[in-house]
Write a protein that holds these residues in place. Structure first.
Motif, PDB file in Angstrom:
ATOM      1  N   VAL A 227       0.857  -1.228  -0.064  1.00  0.00           N
ATOM      2  CA  VAL A 227      -0.060  -0.061  -0.077  1.00  0.00           C
ATOM      3  C   VAL A 227       1.000   1.382   0.101  1.00  0.00           C
ATOM      4  O   VAL A 227       1.799   1.435   0.781  1.00  0.00           O
ATOM      5  N   ASN A 228       0.468   2.153  -0.968  1.00  0.00           N
ATOM      6  CA  ASN A 228       1.357   3.383  -1.024  1.00  0.00           C
ATOM      7  C   ASN A 228       0.513   4.429  -0.605  1.00  0.00           C
ATOM      8  O   ASN A 228      -0.583   4.730  -1.025  1.00  0.00           O
ATOM      9  N   PHE A 229       0.825   5.029   0.268  1.00  0.00           N
ATOM     10  CA  PHE A 229       0.363   6.606   0.433  1.00  0.00           C
ATOM     11  C   PHE A 229       1.594   7.663   0.979  1.00  0.00           C
ATOM     12  O   PHE A 229       1.914   7.496   2.076  1.00  0.00           O
ATOM     13  N   ARG A 230       1.980   8.483  -0.009  1.00  0.00           N
ATOM     14  CA  ARG A 230       3.006   9.437   0.310  1.00  0.00           C
ATOM     15  C   ARG A 230       4.396   8.616   0.637  1.00  0.00           C
ATOM     16  O   ARG A 230       4.981   9.221   1.265  1.00  0.00           O
ATOM     17  N   THR A 231       4.448   7.529   0.060  1.00  0.00           N
ATOM     18  CA  THR A 231       5.588   6.683   0.477  1.00  0.00           C
ATOM     19  C   THR A 231       6.565   6.362  -0.794  1.00  0.00           C
ATOM     20  O   THR A 231       7.429   5.421  -0.939  1.00  0.00           O
ATOM     21  N   GLU A 232       6.145   7.342  -2.032  1.00  0.00           N
ATOM     22  CA  GLU A 232       7.044   6.966  -3.288  1.00  0.00           C
ATOM     23  C   GLU A 232       8.368   6.861  -3.292  1.00  0.00           C
ATOM     24  O   GLU A 232       9.104   6.192  -4.132  1.00  0.00           O
ATOM     25  N   ARG A 233       8.964   7.914  -2.373  1.00  0.00           N
ATOM     26  CA  ARG A 233      10.526   7.756  -2.118  1.00  0.00           C
ATOM     27  C   ARG A 233      11.139   6.312  -1.756  1.00  0.00           C
ATOM     28  O   ARG A 233      12.053   6.264  -1.957  1.00  0.00           O
TER      29      ARG A 233
ATOM     30  N   LEU B  13      -0.340  -3.496  -6.135  1.00  0.00           N
ATOM     31  CA  LEU B  13       0.215  -2.471  -5.432  1.00  0.00           C
ATOM     32  C   LEU B  13      -1.302  -1.425  -5.278  1.00  0.00           C
ATOM     33  O   LEU B  13      -2.043  -1.476  -6.211  1.00  0.00           O
ATOM     34  N   VAL B  14      -1.387  -1.106  -4.151  1.00  0.00           N
ATOM     35  CA  VAL B  14      -2.567  -0.284  -3.863  1.00  0.00           C
ATOM     36  C   VAL B  14      -2.068   1.192  -3.677  1.00  0.00           C
ATOM     37  O   VAL B  14      -1.398   1.408  -2.815  1.00  0.00           O
ATOM     38  N   ASN B  15      -2.434   2.092  -4.557  1.00  0.00           N
ATOM     39  CA  ASN B  15      -2.036   3.686  -4.683  1.00  0.00           C
ATOM     40  C   ASN B  15      -3.370   4.202  -3.798  1.00  0.00           C
ATOM     41  O   ASN B  15      -4.318   4.263  -4.305  1.00  0.00           O
ATOM     42  N   ASN B  16      -3.114   4.593  -2.470  1.00  0.00           N
ATOM     43  CA  ASN B  16      -4.205   4.910  -1.598  1.00  0.00           C
ATOM     44  C   ASN B  16      -4.433   6.244  -1.597  1.00  0.00           C
ATOM     45  O   ASN B  16      -4.320   7.027  -0.563  1.00  0.00           O
ATOM     46  N   GLY B  17      -4.655   6.937  -2.783  1.00  0.00           N
ATOM     47  CA  GLY B  17      -4.862   8.341  -2.940  1.00  0.00           C
ATOM     48  C   GLY B  17      -3.781   9.330  -2.914  1.00  0.00           C
ATOM     49  O   GLY B  17      -3.805  10.515  -2.743  1.00  0.00           O
TER      50      GLY B  17
ATOM     51  N   ASP C  27       1.674  -6.444 -11.260  1.00  0.00           N
ATOM     52  CA  ASP C  27       0.810  -7.519 -11.707  1.00  0.00           C
ATOM     53  C   ASP C  27      -0.746  -6.978 -11.677  1.00  0.00           C
ATOM     54  O   ASP C  27      -1.559  -7.102 -12.631  1.00  0.00           O
ATOM     55  N   LYS C  28      -0.870  -6.221 -10.563  1.00  0.00           N
ATOM     56  CA  LYS C  28      -2.146  -5.732 -10.391  1.00  0.00           C
ATOM     57  C   LYS C  28      -2.247  -4.241  -9.370  1.00  0.00           C
ATOM     58  O   LYS C  28      -1.429  -4.244  -8.455  1.00  0.00           O
ATOM     59  N   LEU C  29      -2.679  -3.255 -10.170  1.00  0.00           N
ATOM     60  CA  LEU C  29      -2.559  -1.806  -9.472  1.00  0.00           C
ATOM     61  C   LEU C  29      -3.823  -1.600  -9.157  1.00  0.00           C
ATOM     62  O   LEU C  29      -4.892  -1.544 -10.046  1.00  0.00           O
ATOM     63  N   ILE C  30      -4.107  -1.041  -8.073  1.00  0.00           N
ATOM     64  CA  ILE C  30      -5.529  -0.602  -7.376  1.00  0.00           C
ATOM     65  C   ILE C  30      -5.147   1.127  -7.039  1.00  0.00           C
ATOM     66  O   ILE C  30      -4.258   1.318  -6.464  1.00  0.00           O
ATOM     67  N   CYS C  31      -5.959   1.839  -7.865  1.00  0.00           N
ATOM     68  CA  CYS C  31      -5.852   3.354  -7.637  1.00  0.00           C
ATOM     69  C   CYS C  31      -7.031   3.756  -6.715  1.00  0.00           C
ATOM     70  O   CYS C  31      -8.168   3.925  -7.599  1.00  0.00           O
ATOM     71  N   ASN C  32      -6.824   4.182  -5.778  1.00  0.00           N
ATOM     72  CA  ASN C  32      -7.719   4.884  -5.067  1.00  0.00           C
ATOM     73  C   ASN C  32      -7.847   6.499  -4.991  1.00  0.00           C
ATOM     74  O   ASN C  32      -6.865   6.972  -4.985  1.00  0.00           O
ATOM     75  N   GLU C  33      -8.888   7.018  -5.303  1.00  0.00           N
ATOM     76  CA  GLU C  33      -9.173   8.426  -5.381  1.00  0.00           C
ATOM     77  C   GLU C  33      -8.709   9.209  -4.202  1.00  0.00           C
ATOM     78  O   GLU C  33      -8.337  10.392  -4.308  1.00  0.00           O
TER      79      GLU C  33
END
Length: 123
Positions: free
Chosen positions: A12-18, A39-43, A58-64
């Motif tokens: 899960v990513n939330f402002r952890t791109e670095r 990978l879940v991009n959590n907004g 393999d799977k990307l979930i993008c939450n607004e």
């Protein structure tokens, strides 16, 4: 139905791109190769999937918007196809033999349901 032997790595990513590249690299660098990355991009507004294409997500979930860490992990688990689920924080990485060791332990102990890697501070 879960795919036998497959490990689904949910991150899960939330402002952890670095940190995310190091985390993804540690998953793709495993000696155990039967792994899918969910990978879940959590907004996170700064997230750009193109920056991470080399890791074959393999799977990307993008939450607004940020739905919370637990809910985002649950989304990843629901999208997973693996017999085993690895929940890995985006600012964490695992040793190259972690999954191989973990799968071996699970196969040896039918009563095992969870394993946790040793946590060390980056430095």
């Amino acid at each position: 139905m879960a795919k036998a032997g497959l490990v689904s790595a949910v991150i899960v990513n939330f402002r952890t791109e670095r940190f995310l590249k190091d985390s993804l690299e540690s998953v793709r660098g495993q000696t155990y190769k039967n792994v899918e990355i969910v990978l879940v991009n959590n907004g996170s507004e700064a997230f750009n999937a193109g920056q991470f294409k080399e890791f074959r997500i393999d799977k990307l979930i993008c939450n607004e918007k940020n739905l919370g860490f637990a809910r985002a992990n649950n989304q990843g688990i629901l999208a997973s196809e693996g017999e085993f689920i690895l929940l890995l924080n985006a600012d964490a990485k695992i040793s190259a033999d972690f999954l191989e060791t973990a799968i071996t332990k699970f196969r040896e102990r039918e009563d095992a349901f969870a394993l946790v890697p040793q946590i060390r501070i980056w430095g």
